[in-house]
Motif scaffolding. Structure first.
Motif, PDB file in Angstrom:
ATOM      1  N   THR A 154       0.830  -1.208   0.000  1.00 11.73           N
ATOM      2  CA  THR A 154       0.000   0.000   0.000  1.00 11.73           C
ATOM      3  C   THR A 154       0.862   1.256   0.000  1.00 11.73           C
ATOM      4  O   THR A 154       0.623   2.195  -0.762  1.00 11.73           O
ATOM      5  CB  THR A 154      -0.909   0.009   1.250  1.00 11.73           C
ATOM      6  N   ASN A 155       1.874   1.291   0.848  1.00  9.06           N
ATOM      7  CA  ASN A 155       2.751   2.456   0.926  1.00  9.06           C
ATOM      8  C   ASN A 155       3.600   2.615  -0.322  1.00  9.06           C
ATOM      9  O   ASN A 155       3.937   3.735  -0.713  1.00  9.06           O
ATOM     10  CB  ASN A 155       3.646   2.360   2.163  1.00  9.06           C
ATOM     11  N   PHE A 165      -6.093   4.324   3.137  1.00 11.24           N
ATOM     12  CA  PHE A 165      -6.145   3.298   4.179  1.00 11.24           C
ATOM     13  C   PHE A 165      -6.282   3.930   5.558  1.00 11.24           C
ATOM     14  O   PHE A 165      -7.102   3.504   6.376  1.00 11.24           O
ATOM     15  CB  PHE A 165      -4.888   2.421   4.123  1.00 11.24           C
ATOM     16  N   GLU A 166      -5.473   4.951   5.805  1.00 10.83           N
ATOM     17  CA  GLU A 166      -5.485   5.575   7.125  1.00 10.83           C
ATOM     18  C   GLU A 166      -6.797   6.310   7.368  1.00 10.83           C
ATOM     19  O   GLU A 166      -7.269   6.384   8.506  1.00 10.83           O
ATOM     20  CB  GLU A 166      -4.302   6.544   7.262  1.00 10.83           C
ATOM     21  N   PHE A 167      -7.400   6.833   6.306  1.00 15.88           N
ATOM     22  CA  PHE A 167      -8.690   7.512   6.437  1.00 15.88           C
ATOM     23  C   PHE A 167      -9.737   6.555   6.999  1.00 15.88           C
ATOM     24  O   PHE A 167     -10.474   6.893   7.935  1.00 15.88           O
ATOM     25  CB  PHE A 167      -9.134   8.043   5.069  1.00 15.88           C
ATOM     26  N   TRP A 168      -9.776   5.338   6.458  1.00 13.98           N
ATOM     27  CA  TRP A 168     -10.784   4.378   6.909  1.00 13.98           C
ATOM     28  C   TRP A 168     -10.408   3.740   8.242  1.00 13.98           C
ATOM     29  O   TRP A 168     -11.269   3.533   9.102  1.00 13.98           O
ATOM     30  CB  TRP A 168     -10.994   3.304   5.843  1.00 13.98           C
ATOM     31  N   PHE A 169      -9.125   3.446   8.447  1.00 11.48           N
ATOM     32  CA  PHE A 169      -8.690   2.909   9.738  1.00 11.48           C
ATOM     33  C   PHE A 169      -9.012   3.893  10.860  1.00 11.48           C
ATOM     34  O   PHE A 169      -9.587   3.527  11.891  1.00 11.48           O
ATOM     35  CB  PHE A 169      -7.183   2.638   9.730  1.00 11.48           C
ATOM     36  N   LEU A 314      -3.548  -2.015  12.856  1.00  9.72           N
ATOM     37  CA  LEU A 314      -3.236  -1.829  11.435  1.00  9.72           C
ATOM     38  C   LEU A 314      -2.994  -0.361  11.116  1.00  9.72           C
ATOM     39  O   LEU A 314      -2.115  -0.018  10.315  1.00  9.72           O
ATOM     40  CB  LEU A 314      -4.384  -2.377  10.573  1.00  9.72           C
ATOM     41  N   SER A 315      -3.766   0.513  11.740  1.00  8.65           N
ATOM     42  CA  SER A 315      -3.582   1.953  11.554  1.00  8.65           C
ATOM     43  C   SER A 315      -2.201   2.376  12.038  1.00  8.65           C
ATOM     44  O   SER A 315      -1.482   3.120  11.361  1.00  8.65           O
ATOM     45  CB  SER A 315      -4.665   2.719  12.316  1.00  8.65           C
ATOM     46  N   CYS A 316      -1.823   1.900  13.210  1.00 11.17           N
ATOM     47  CA  CYS A 316      -0.515   2.252  13.780  1.00 11.17           C
ATOM     48  C   CYS A 316       0.615   1.695  12.927  1.00 11.17           C
ATOM     49  O   CYS A 316       1.628   2.371  12.702  1.00 11.17           O
ATOM     50  CB  CYS A 316      -0.425   1.729  15.209  1.00 11.17           C
ATOM     51  N   LEU A 317       0.450   0.479  12.449  1.00 16.34           N
ATOM     52  CA  LEU A 317       1.467  -0.134  11.591  1.00 16.34           C
ATOM     53  C   LEU A 317       1.585   0.625  10.276  1.00 16.34           C
ATOM     54  O   LEU A 317       2.694   0.910   9.795  1.00 16.34           O
ATOM     55  CB  LEU A 317       1.105  -1.597  11.334  1.00 16.34           C
ATOM     56  N   ASN A 318       0.454   0.969   9.686  1.00 15.03           N
ATOM     57  CA  ASN A 318       0.431   1.716   8.436  1.00 15.03           C
ATOM     58  C   ASN A 318       1.124   3.070   8.602  1.00 15.03           C
ATOM     59  O   ASN A 318       1.978   3.462   7.806  1.00 15.03           O
ATOM     60  CB  ASN A 318      -1.029   1.918   8.013  1.00 15.03           C
ATOM     61  N   SER A 319       0.780   3.781   9.663  1.00 16.16           N
ATOM     62  CA  SER A 319       1.375   5.082   9.912  1.00 16.16           C
ATOM     63  C   SER A 319       2.842   4.963  10.318  1.00 16.16           C
ATOM     64  O   SER A 319       3.653   5.827   9.993  1.00 16.16           O
ATOM     65  CB  SER A 319       0.597   5.814  11.016  1.00 16.16           C
ATOM     66  N   GLY A 320       3.175   3.878  11.043  1.00 16.05           N
ATOM     67  CA  GLY A 320       4.560   3.675  11.434  1.00 16.05           C
ATOM     68  C   GLY A 320       5.469   3.505  10.233  1.00 16.05           C
ATOM     69  O   GLY A 320       6.571   4.075  10.179  1.00 16.05           O
ATOM     70  N   LEU A 321       5.009   2.724   9.254  1.00 19.07           N
ATOM     71  CA  LEU A 321       5.799   2.519   8.044  1.00 19.07           C
ATOM     72  C   LEU A 321       5.920   3.820   7.258  1.00 19.07           C
ATOM     73  O   LEU A 321       7.000   4.173   6.767  1.00 19.07           O
ATOM     74  CB  LEU A 321       5.153   1.431   7.183  1.00 19.07           C
TER      75      LEU A 321
END
Length: 482
Positions: A154-155, A165-169, A314-321
């Motif tokens: 995704t990233n 993704f982050e919008f929906w998470f 998943l939100s934290c992982l997505n934002s962390g990456l």
């Protein structure tokens, strides 16, 4: 095209003006940034870690959350002042580079990157535990791998994909907490339709040993337990550099941080400690939110909360990456990381920075499964106090950046720190006190010592690099003999 240097990253042009392949793209929409700003302050730690805080401080945990909330609001105000004046993918690292010296930007940038790649491993493992419970046929390590691969893809696609993704998470987290507060509030008043929960009002706040059953000192213990669940508020200042209107996004996020913390943190914890006695064993055994939902009589409360926690993970992982890769990108642009980190694809994605960040995340996941109590425990402790280090550097940077902005671009000072410099110094004192108090707690002391050692090592490397660079420049300027 000639591009003028900014006041923070002399080597990095404005991200919105870069041609394809040369820099980041303005791919985040206003709705993405709005939800990142709202959801960024809601980490999985709120759902998972709040129970231990309540057990330690009783209803007084509300004061702990309020104290940390005030500290975060002040730090975000300072960061917002600098980010609105000069949005940058490196955010506070780039500002520290300019205001305190290259060693400071290098050090805090790499420490922040290290913090988030370790968080990625923690969140991937937490998500895998939940998913394995639903589908036992797939082993836990495979779920961790699947989650990280999907979010990496995704990233890598585009910053817009990350934003979507982050919008929906974040949206799911926001709706879940809002619903929890409303439903819990009605149950506290005894007017929740379909529930036989008796009205408790505010009795649980004082009925079991008082508001501070473990004494005033427990408030500070609570601060140590909850402070790290606030990490992530600053992500919007990094993301703003990839939006069409970065100044507006930063100003909006900075101004709204007060109500976000008040509603999502204080509001939801207030509901928990009014619904349940603080010493109810279910708070630690089931988790504070699940225990609250069970006492109301919500069916399948555990599974509902698992879905919400998985979303937060998943939100934290997505934002962390995303955050780790953008910090690596900024370090690369300033010559403090491999130059490949600063290269982007035609879609404006720093591919090498993303892959390097996720590679370390994969390695940390491997350590978690192979050497949980040794190598991975060290990584956790070594990153534990980084949040406080980051906030402290933001405060010190803002003290000097205010003068730089006023001297070079006073018209860009559209967000101002309140009561400057008094509140800045007060915040520095608050953070320093928390760091000192960590020495009195066994678990926190380990985190501070290990994090301090890693920070000292990174600073030493930064100073050595700076000294070598200075010596090289002196040699280049020295007259050459024939």
């Amino acid at each position: 095209m000639s591009v003028q240097p900014t006041i923070t990253e002399k080597e990095q042009p404005s991200t919105s003006d870069l041609p394809a392949g040369d820099g980041l793209k303005a791919g985040l929409k206003n709705r993405h940034l709005s939800m990142i700003a709202i959801g960024g302050v809601i980490g999985a730690g709120l759902f998972i870690g709040s129970g231990s805080g309540i057990a330690a401080a009783g209803p007084g945990i509300l004061i702990s959350y309020a104290l940390v909330g005030v500290m975060v609001v002040l730090v975000m105000r300072m960061l917002g002042e600098m980010a609105a004046a000069d949005p940058s993918s490196g955010s506070f690292s780039a500002y520290a580079d300019r205001a305190l010296g290259r060693w400071a930007g290098f050090s805090i940038g790499w420490l922040y990157w290290f913090f988030w790649v370790v968080v990625m491993a923690v969140e991937a493992t937490a998500g895998a535990v939940i998913l394995e419970g639903w589908v036992p046929a797939v082993p836990q390590w495979a779920w961790a791998l699947i989650v990280m691969v999907v979010l990496t893809a995704t990233n890598l696609a585009s910053v817009g994909s990350y934003g979507e993704f982050e919008f929906w998470f974040a949206g799911i987290k926001v709706v879940a907490i809002a619903a929890f507060i409303v439903i819990g509030g009605l149950a506290v008043l005894g007017v929740l339709p379909g529930s036989d929960h008796e009205a408790t009002g505010l009795t649980h706040l004082t009925a079991h040993g008082g508001f501070l059953p473990n004494g005033p000192g427990a408030i500070l213990t609570g601060v140590l337990l909850v402070v790290f669940s606030f990490m992530g508020s600053e992500i919007v200042t990094l993301a703003a550099g990839e939006s069409a209107q970065p100044q507006r996004a930063v100003a909006k996020a900075t101004n709204s941080v007060i109500w976000r913390i008040a509603v999502f943190y204080l509001g939801s914890i207030f509901v928990v400690v009014t619904l349940l006695p603080w010493d109810d064993k279910a708070i630690l055994e089931d988790g504070s939110y699940v225990a609250a939902l069970n006492t109301i009589g919500i069916p399948h409360a555990g599974q509902i909360m698992n879905v919400i926690v998985l979303t937060a993970v998943l939100s934290c992982l997505n934002s962390g990456l995303y955050t780790a890769s953008r910090m690596a990108f900024s370090l690369g642009r300033r010559g403090d990381a491999p130059q490949s980190f600063a290269r982007t694809t035609a879609r404006g994605v720093p591919r090498a920075a993303i892959l390097a960040s996720v590679a370390f995340g994969f390695l940390a996941v491997f350590f978690n499964y192979k050497w949980t109590d040794t190598v991975f425990a060290f990584l956790l402790n070594a990153s534990g106090a980084v949040a406080l280090f980051v906030w402290l550097v933001i405060c010190c940077t803002q003290l000097r950046m205010r003068r730089i902005i006023l001297r070079e671009n006073p018209e860009k000072l559209i967000v101002r720190m309140w009561l400057f410099p008094y509140l800045t110094w007060a915040t520095i004192a608050m953070i320093t006190f928390v760091l000192a108090y960590m020495l009195t707690d066994h678990a926190a002391r380990r985190q501070l010592v290990f994090s301090g050692l890693v920070a000292a090592l990174v600073v030493a490397v930064a100073l050595l690099r700076e000294r070598r660079g200075s010596n090289r420049n002196d040699k280049d300027l020295r007259p050459q003999g024939r």
